[in-house]
Scaffold this active site. Structure first.
Site, PDB file in Angstrom:
ATOM      1  NE  ARG A 119      97.242  -7.595  55.966  1.00 49.94           N
ATOM      2  CZ  ARG A 119      97.309  -6.431  56.586  1.00 49.94           C
ATOM      3  NH1 ARG A 119      97.520  -6.371  57.895  1.00 49.94           N
ATOM      4  NH2 ARG A 119      97.168  -5.299  55.920  1.00 49.94           N
ATOM      5  CE  LYS A 121     100.920  -9.857  53.151  1.00 51.13           C
ATOM      6  NZ  LYS A 121     101.942  -9.527  52.123  1.00 51.13           N
ATOM      7  CG  HIS A 128     103.988  -5.587  50.575  1.00 51.53           C
ATOM      8  ND1 HIS A 128     102.923  -4.729  50.708  1.00 51.53           N
ATOM      9  CD2 HIS A 128     103.453  -6.808  50.314  1.00 51.53           C
ATOM     10  CE1 HIS A 128     101.797  -5.402  50.530  1.00 51.53           C
ATOM     11  NE2 HIS A 128     102.094  -6.659  50.298  1.00 51.53           N
ATOM     12  CB  SER A 155      95.816  -4.794  49.041  1.00 47.38           C
ATOM     13  OG  SER A 155      94.764  -5.579  48.563  1.00 47.38           O
ATOM     14  CE  LYS A 161     102.341  -6.461  46.157  1.00 50.31           C
ATOM     15  NZ  LYS A 161     100.992  -6.183  46.681  1.00 50.31           N
ATOM     16  CB  THR A 162      98.968 -10.064  41.659  1.00 49.56           C
ATOM     17  OG1 THR A 162      99.349 -10.185  43.030  1.00 49.56           O
ATOM     18  CG2 THR A 162      98.798 -11.445  41.068  1.00 49.56           C
ATOM     19  CG  ASP A 214     102.303 -10.155  48.544  1.00 55.46           C
ATOM     20  OD1 ASP A 214     101.963  -8.994  48.225  1.00 55.46           O
ATOM     21  OD2 ASP A 214     102.101 -10.636  49.675  1.00 55.46           O
ATOM     22  NE  ARG A 254      93.650 -10.753  48.859  1.00 49.84           N
ATOM     23  CZ  ARG A 254      94.741 -10.010  48.767  1.00 49.84           C
ATOM     24  NH1 ARG A 254      95.756 -10.432  48.033  1.00 49.84           N
ATOM     25  NH2 ARG A 254      94.831  -8.856  49.389  1.00 49.84           N
TER      26      ARG A 254
END
Length: 531
Positions: free
Chosen positions: A61, A201, A220, A238, A242-243, A257, A322
């Site tokens: 980003r 996003k 988030h 990130s 989390k994933t 996410d 990704r």
């Protein structure tokens, strides 16, 4: 201008002010979008059928190029210390120039939904210059059925033109790249970047603005649900897990996410997952790995070998490689995108200083303190100029996407934790035995064992000690886990170096939190570590 596909003619791009376009393709499905992406040399096929695209200059980003339009409505409601303003005049000029730039160009339009809870969702239309971007956003958001598309009228519109170049003098931007969000009219303009994550996003930002006024907590976070209906929410920046940690074959994945926490429980904002795949392996992360081996997945900036096999160990283009795939690619994913009220909240940090224990129990005040702090650390080599561990504090574990003041989200979280008697945990997925470069990464097996003990309730039955530096409670021993790693200081050969490092990190926490002092109660202030 020819419009084809499944759409409501009353809600075409013509009615939105666009004219003299090339072909406009509405709601094409992946096989057709694949063909267009390959025909236009936008992407390549892997040996297994995934689509690989390269985003060029921007492999993440462009946070410094994101703006929110300052209007009478947004003026009192936006956290302007964190969000760059754009005047209405500059946005209107930018929109007019987007319309002009789009003339003669083909566009791929996907009509989608952000939010699995119908009352707290938003119909988001995304018009993209690239076919692979259409596959990406179709994977990431919720896909209405064909009947719903015939009457679909968007509430939010995103126009994504990577070939557009902004003019800082004409448009009030910082550079030729722009992500401009008009949260009053719900229009987002993205130009000068091919990084697909900007689209998803932008929807997240809009929901973060809209939902708090409804009493819904936007998060988030990832979320999953156990066999007894026990929902767990995972906050984290990130790279903190989390994933990975929410992808547990023994639990139902709600999402990886973005979620909302409303009166009926937790619901996914998305219809897909956007997983980091650098150094991905089938052994360590079989669920995520399997999604990279099938048709329909988008791989971003992943290097291919001569046989078109992805090389997930190659970070030569970026560490931020990704995979974007629809959530139904995960066998145990929720079909509704919804879960009950959370039983546990997990706050994840990748502590590269090596001083935070692998798990700690938080009081509600400590949970709010760590939520507002949003701590993790960057490590040497992942970003230009980073030569040693560097603390990162991203409030609410997602500051770039939070348009309102953090206290709005923090107070909502604290209220819901109290209402539903939620247990809160801090888990360190970072380093043990020393800082990055000296110690080693926390073993994933130990992290999973500690997480499972928290989720199944067995941690409630063990003995805890109070951490003298951070004040939270740390278990002394947990079945199946080497007790040594539960006491970070004992894992360091140089104890004096540990003491200096923990003092340094505690000082960073305290300094970062100064800006929140006027907005929190005394018990939250007292949750600060002792420098």
């Amino acid at each position: 201008m020819k419009e084809t596909g499944i759409f409501n003619p009353k809600a075409s791009l013509k009615s939105f002010g666009f004219k003299d376009l090339g072909n406009v393709y509405y709601n094409l499905k992946p096989p057709f979008l694949y063909e267009e992406a390959i025909r236009r040399n936008e992407a390549k096929l892997t040996a297994e059928g995934a689509l690989v695209a390269y985003t060029g200059q921007f492999t993440g980003r462009s946070a410094k190029d994101k703006f929110i339009v300052r209007t009478k409505e947004t003026e009192p409601n936006i956290w302007w210390d964190n969000n760059k303003p754009m005047s209405q005049e500059h946005f209107d000029q930018l929109f007019a120039d987007f319309v002009e730039h789009a003339k003669g160009r083909d566009l791929f339009v996907e009509d989608l939904i952000g939010g699995a809870d119908h009352e707290n969702s938003i119909r988001a239309r995304v018009a993209s210059e690239y076919a692979w971007h259409a596959v990406f956003i179709r994977n990431l958001l919720i896909r209405p059925d064909e009947k719903a598309l015939e009457s679909y009228v968007p509430q939010m519109t995103i126009i994504n033109l990577p070939s557009f170049r902004a003019d800082p003098k004409r448009h009030g931007t910082r550079s030729e790249t722009v992500i401009a969000c008009d949260l009053t009219r719900l229009i987002v303009l993205i130009g000068g970047t091919s990084y697909a994550g900007e689209m998803k996003k932008s929807v997240f930002t809009a929901l973060n603005y809209i939902l708090p006024e409804k009493g819904v907590m936007p998060m988030h976070s990832s979320a999953n649900e156990g066999p007894k209906g026990d929902t767990a929410v995972f906050f984290g920046l990130s790279g903190t897990g989390k994933t990975t940690l929410s992808a547990d074959a023994s639990r139902t994945l709600i999402g990886d996410d973005e979620h909302g926490w409303g009166n009926d429980g937790v619901f996914n904002f998305e219809g897909g997952c956007y997983a980091k795949v650098i150094r991905l392996s089938a052994e360590a992360e079989p669920v995520i790995y399997s999604t990279t081996q099938r048709f329909g997945t988008i791989l971003e900036n992943v290097v291919l070998d001569k046989d078109r096999e992805p090389d997930f160990n190659d970070g030569s283009l970026t560490e931020n490689t990704r995979a974007a795939y629809p959530i139904y690619f995960v066998d145990n994913a929720s079909k509704t995108g919804k879960g009950g009220q959370p039983k546990n909240i997990i706050m994840l940090t990748a502590d590269a200083f090596g001083v935070i224990p692998p798990i700690a129990k938080l009081t509600p005040a400590q949970a709010m303190y760590h939520f507002l702090s949003g701590y993790t650390a960057k490590v040497a080599g992942t970003e230009k100029g980073v030569t040693e561990p560097e603390a990162t504090f991203s409030t609410c574990f997602g500051a770039p996407f939070m348009p309102r003041h953090p206290s709005v989200y923090g107070n909502l979280l604290r209220k819901k934790i109290a209402e539903h008697h939620v247990d809160c945990w801090l888990i360190n997925t970072g380093w043990t035995g020393g800082p990055y470069g000296v110690g080693s990464r926390m073993p994933i097996k130990a992290t999973r064992a500690l997480l499972n003990a928290a989720l199944d309730g067995s941690l409630k039955n063990v003995e805890f000690r109070k951490d003298e530096n951070f004040g939270f409670m740390v278990p002394k021993a947990v079945a199946g886990v080497d007790s040594a790693i539960l006491d970070p200081r004992s894992t360091w050969k140089d104890k004096a170096a540990y003491d200096e490092q923990v003092k340094k990190l505690a000082g960073m926490f305290i300094k970062n939190f100064e800006k929140f002092i006027p907005h929190v109660d005394d018990d939250v202030k007292n949750a600060a570590p002792k420098a």
